[in-house]
Design a protein around this motif. Sequence first.
Motif, PDB file in Angstrom:
ATOM      1  N   ALA A  13     -28.491  -2.332  33.901  1.00 37.86           N
ATOM      2  CA  ALA A  13     -27.256  -1.455  34.381  1.00 37.86           C
ATOM      3  C   ALA A  13     -26.322  -1.799  33.499  1.00 37.86           C
ATOM      4  O   ALA A  13     -25.434  -0.764  32.890  1.00 37.86           O
ATOM      5  CB  ALA A  13     -26.743  -1.874  35.810  1.00 37.86           C
ATOM      6  N   LEU A  14     -25.960  -3.086  33.072  1.00 36.80           N
ATOM      7  CA  LEU A  14     -25.012  -3.267  31.844  1.00 36.80           C
ATOM      8  C   LEU A  14     -25.240  -2.744  30.464  1.00 36.80           C
ATOM      9  O   LEU A  14     -24.367  -1.951  29.901  1.00 36.80           O
ATOM     10  CB  LEU A  14     -24.880  -5.077  32.139  1.00 36.80           C
ATOM     11  CG  LEU A  14     -23.667  -5.118  30.825  1.00 36.80           C
ATOM     12  CD1 LEU A  14     -22.299  -4.884  31.420  1.00 36.80           C
ATOM     13  CD2 LEU A  14     -23.740  -6.861  30.676  1.00 36.80           C
ATOM     14  N   THR A  45     -34.504 -13.537  42.175  1.00 39.52           N
ATOM     15  CA  THR A  45     -33.226 -13.459  41.527  1.00 39.52           C
ATOM     16  C   THR A  45     -33.473 -13.105  39.952  1.00 39.52           C
ATOM     17  O   THR A  45     -32.530 -12.402  39.324  1.00 39.52           O
ATOM     18  CB  THR A  45     -32.535 -14.853  41.292  1.00 39.52           C
ATOM     19  OG1 THR A  45     -33.663 -16.022  40.886  1.00 39.52           O
ATOM     20  CG2 THR A  45     -32.183 -15.516  42.654  1.00 39.52           C
ATOM     21  N   GLY A  84     -29.281  -6.156  36.639  1.00 37.30           N
ATOM     22  CA  GLY A  84     -27.895  -6.190  36.316  1.00 37.30           C
ATOM     23  C   GLY A  84     -27.991  -5.900  34.769  1.00 37.30           C
ATOM     24  O   GLY A  84     -26.975  -5.195  34.353  1.00 37.30           O
ATOM     25  N   ALA A 131     -33.402  -9.365  40.002  1.00 35.44           N
ATOM     26  CA  ALA A 131     -32.035  -8.809  40.397  1.00 35.44           C
ATOM     27  C   ALA A 131     -31.161  -8.947  38.998  1.00 35.44           C
ATOM     28  O   ALA A 131     -30.268  -8.007  38.721  1.00 35.44           O
ATOM     29  CB  ALA A 131     -31.317  -9.366  41.528  1.00 35.44           C
ATOM     30  N   ALA A 132     -31.379  -9.917  38.385  1.00 35.81           N
ATOM     31  CA  ALA A 132     -30.591 -10.415  37.067  1.00 35.81           C
ATOM     32  C   ALA A 132     -30.915  -9.196  35.934  1.00 35.81           C
ATOM     33  O   ALA A 132     -30.097  -8.607  35.180  1.00 35.81           O
ATOM     34  CB  ALA A 132     -30.731 -11.888  36.479  1.00 35.81           C
ATOM     35  N   LYS A 133     -32.238  -9.066  36.093  1.00 36.13           N
ATOM     36  CA  LYS A 133     -32.600  -8.010  34.891  1.00 36.13           C
ATOM     37  C   LYS A 133     -32.360  -6.795  35.241  1.00 36.13           C
ATOM     38  O   LYS A 133     -31.752  -5.891  34.389  1.00 36.13           O
ATOM     39  CB  LYS A 133     -34.212  -8.251  34.977  1.00 36.13           C
ATOM     40  CG  LYS A 133     -34.664  -9.212  33.844  1.00 36.13           C
ATOM     41  CD  LYS A 133     -36.350  -9.183  33.853  1.00 36.13           C
ATOM     42  CE  LYS A 133     -36.872 -10.347  32.931  1.00 36.13           C
ATOM     43  NZ  LYS A 133     -38.019 -10.233  32.513  1.00 36.13           N
TER      44      LYS A 133
END
Length: 159
Positions: free
Chosen positions: A130-131, A120, A127, A123-125
């Motif tokens: 991408a942001l 997780t 995200g 995946a958060a990194k």
Amino acid sequence: MAVLWRLSALCGAQGGRALLLRTPVIRPAHVSAFLQDPPTPGWCGTQYIHLSPSRHAGSKAASLHWTSERVVSVLLLGLLPAAYMSPCSAIDYSLAATLTLHSHWGLGQVVTDYVPGAVTQKAAKAGVLALSALTFAGLCYFNYNDVGICKAVAMLWRL
């Protein structure tokens, strides 16, 4: 120079309650790397918490990253008054880059600290990356096709 925080516990006779005092201590890095306080029993005593990287711990890349974060923060301190005094496209693009990089590193640290689990967290990194890329692209698009960050903030202040 290494910046340390000294936590001093003042023990009283009131049921073992302790009052913690935080005071900054600045020592040269070569001294604080070898200086250790004698251990004290219980809650009474002084502990030093290192807030800057030691040259003896971690990798060179980690030290460079830590230094880069501080450089970007100092750049922002200079860019914000410059943007107010003389707005131009060079400052607009510099603000886009430094604001995006500063927020990317900050959000990355939040993910590291608060997202549990390796999958997780990865995946958060992704995200956050991408942001950050979308934010930088949007700010560059806004600077190129519209009034730019400096003039947009000035227009908001006039409201």
